[in-house]
Enzyme design. Structure first.
Site, PDB file in Angstrom:
ATOM      1  CB  ILE A 118      23.566 -28.722   1.392  1.00  0.00           C
ATOM      2  CG1 ILE A 118      23.008 -27.892   2.549  1.00  0.00           C
ATOM      3  CG2 ILE A 118      24.910 -29.359   1.781  1.00  0.00           C
ATOM      4  CD1 ILE A 118      22.717 -28.691   3.812  1.00  0.00           C
ATOM      5  N   PRO A 119      25.169 -28.143  -1.827  1.00  0.00           N
ATOM      6  CG  PRO A 119      26.899 -26.827  -2.693  1.00  0.00           C
ATOM      7  CD  PRO A 119      25.990 -26.965  -1.503  1.00  0.00           C
ATOM      8  CB  CYS A 120      25.632 -33.412  -2.251  1.00  0.00           C
ATOM      9  SG  CYS A 120      23.907 -33.581  -2.705  1.00  0.00           S
ATOM     10  CG  HIS A 121      24.950 -30.256  -7.564  1.00  0.00           C
ATOM     11  ND1 HIS A 121      24.247 -29.634  -6.554  1.00  0.00           N
ATOM     12  CD2 HIS A 121      25.459 -29.270  -8.342  1.00  0.00           C
ATOM     13  CE1 HIS A 121      24.321 -28.319  -6.714  1.00  0.00           C
ATOM     14  NE2 HIS A 121      25.064 -28.074  -7.795  1.00  0.00           N
TER      15      HIS A 121
END
Length: 155
Positions: A118-121
């Site tokens: 889950i690409p919060c970056h």
């Protein structure tokens, strides 16, 4: 049905992977766990996909996820999953999309139990990189910078 933890060595450090019901429920950055027995096929698939990601060969994961959070957090996490590889959105853009505030989006990003997948970056500030996993300096920000550079988004 399996449940347990194992670790993966990656370019950003040791990742602790937690599974429940054959789904990833948590990825812990900088883990200090020991390997525990899991079905080899499942562990191999997770390791294969993460390795391909870190080699720049995998742009989208196809791993089963199971996460707990508030309805709002789940909406934010779904919005993160919709950000394509190599692209970013600001906290404000996601907030506008969800009719919320940038701070609320940031709080949901901080609570993300499955970073990387889950690409919060891929969520950045309007005037900089923003935070990562609740930090704005140190090794967590270094990880965010690494991931953005890996995906071709030098920040």
């Amino acid at each position: 049905m399996t449940s347990g933890d194992f670790i993966i060595h990656s370019p950003i450090g040791i990742l602790g992977i937690t599974l429940a019901d054959d789904c990833i429920t948590k990825i812990e950055l900088f883990a200090k766990r020991k390997n525990s027995p899991l079905p080899k096929l499942q562990e191999l698939e997770i390791k294969t996909q993460l390795k391909a990601y870190f080699l720049g060969q995998k742009k989208q994961f196809s791993l089963p996820l199971k996460y707990l959070g508030t309805p709002f957090q789940k909406c934010v996490w779904q919005a993160l999953l919709d950000i394509p590889y190599g692209q970013t959105k600001t906290y404000g853009q996601i907030a506008k999309q969800l009719k919320s505030s940038a701070q609320a989006v940031g709080n949901a990003c901080r609570a993300n139990p499955i970073p990387l997948i889950i690409p919060c970056h891929r969520v950045v500030s309007a005037v900089g990189i923003g935070g990562f996993a609740g930090k704005t300096t140190g090794k967590r920000i270094n990880v965010k910078q690494y991931l953005l550079q890996l995906e071709g988004q030098a920040k």
